[in-house]
Design an enzyme around this catalytic site. Sequence first.
Site, PDB file in Angstrom:
ATOM      1  N   SER A 176       0.765  -1.254   0.038  1.00  0.00           N
ATOM      2  CA  SER A 176       0.036   0.168  -0.081  1.00  0.00           C
ATOM      3  C   SER A 176       1.062   1.235   0.135  1.00  0.00           C
ATOM      4  CB  SER A 176      -0.694   0.031   1.319  1.00  0.00           C
ATOM      5  OG  SER A 176      -2.063  -0.709   1.211  1.00  0.00           O
ATOM      6  N   GLU A 193      -1.519  18.808  -5.782  1.00  0.00           N
ATOM      7  CA  GLU A 193      -2.855  19.013  -6.426  1.00  0.00           C
ATOM      8  C   GLU A 193      -3.695  17.937  -5.546  1.00  0.00           C
ATOM      9  OE1 GLU A 193       0.082  18.397  -7.938  1.00  0.00           O
ATOM     10  OE2 GLU A 193       0.519  20.220  -8.879  1.00  0.00           O
ATOM     11  N   SER A 194      -3.217  16.956  -4.633  1.00  0.00           N
ATOM     12  CA  SER A 194      -3.993  16.062  -3.801  1.00  0.00           C
ATOM     13  C   SER A 194      -3.272  14.718  -3.536  1.00  0.00           C
ATOM     14  CB  SER A 194      -5.434  15.797  -4.442  1.00  0.00           C
ATOM     15  OG  SER A 194      -6.471  17.139  -4.465  1.00  0.00           O
ATOM     16  N   HIS A 219      -3.102   0.117  -3.566  1.00  0.00           N
ATOM     17  CA  HIS A 219      -3.287  -0.995  -2.810  1.00  0.00           C
ATOM     18  C   HIS A 219      -3.217  -2.208  -3.755  1.00  0.00           C
ATOM     19  CE1 HIS A 219      -4.365   1.726   0.407  1.00  0.00           C
ATOM     20  NE2 HIS A 219      -5.278   2.147  -0.148  1.00  0.00           N
ATOM     21  N   CYS A 239      -6.682  18.441  -8.065  1.00  0.00           N
ATOM     22  CA  CYS A 239      -7.674  19.686  -7.814  1.00  0.00           C
ATOM     23  C   CYS A 239      -6.823  20.596  -8.717  1.00  0.00           C
ATOM     24  CB  CYS A 239      -7.653  20.261  -6.450  1.00  0.00           C
ATOM     25  SG  CYS A 239      -6.251  20.530  -5.571  1.00  0.00           S
TER      26      CYS A 239
END
Lengths: 125, 125
Positions: B55, B62-63, B68, B83
């Site tokens: 993971s 930008e986020s 996983h 974003c």
Amino acid sequence: MRALGRHVLAELQGCPFDILNDMKKIEEIMVKAALEAGAEVREFVFHKFSPQGVSGVIVISESHLAIHTWPELGYAAVDVFTCGDTVNPWDACNYLVENFQAENMDAQEIKRGTNISLPRVAVNL
Amino acid sequence: MRALGRHVLAELQGCPFDILNDMKKIEEIMVKAALEAGAEVREFVFHKFSPQGVSGVIVISESHLAIHTWPELGYAAVDVFTCGDTVNPWDACNYLVENFQAENMDAQEIKRGTNISLPRVAVNL
């Protein structure tokens, strides 16, 4: 429908600026949300933006929690992704709504890894 | 519809076991996917599970990007959340499909932070 995971995407609105801009507070709330839901916290990383806003992610054994905040809008984008049957992502989500003092939340649950089949393998007859 | 962000949830299937179980390789592919899409990498964290599976999350300006893996199923759950208008999440997603050698991908894009209004503020008249 069989699924490997449940992914809740939540839009939290009407949260106080001071909470959404406080990286340490957000980190604490996110870790506690994971624990409250019964998840096992593995790693986490948070980042504070200038002039405002925080992004952070917690890797849990069951997948992850993530947050991105826009303090100036009172808005936080949250996701809680859990695999397996032991953790309910909505428990973490509800904890976040309460502790971020959100006036309202819109959320949806997306099933992840539906109908995954085993990979093809060569068989020697 | 005005949205603050675009969140692509992708299910990658038919990926080789050895790639999906190699934490360093996955970290490298994920960072490159972010950069290929024009994102700015801020922090990342990856975790290797026993007996298999990885993971990891990359926080970008930008986020985020998250993954996983279930090597035994040839499956990876990927999200790319961006974003702003400068980064297209599908560019990162397509890079991941190619580099994880996925036989197929099912993906959907969810708009995040739609119709967010400014918080109510007290005004002294």
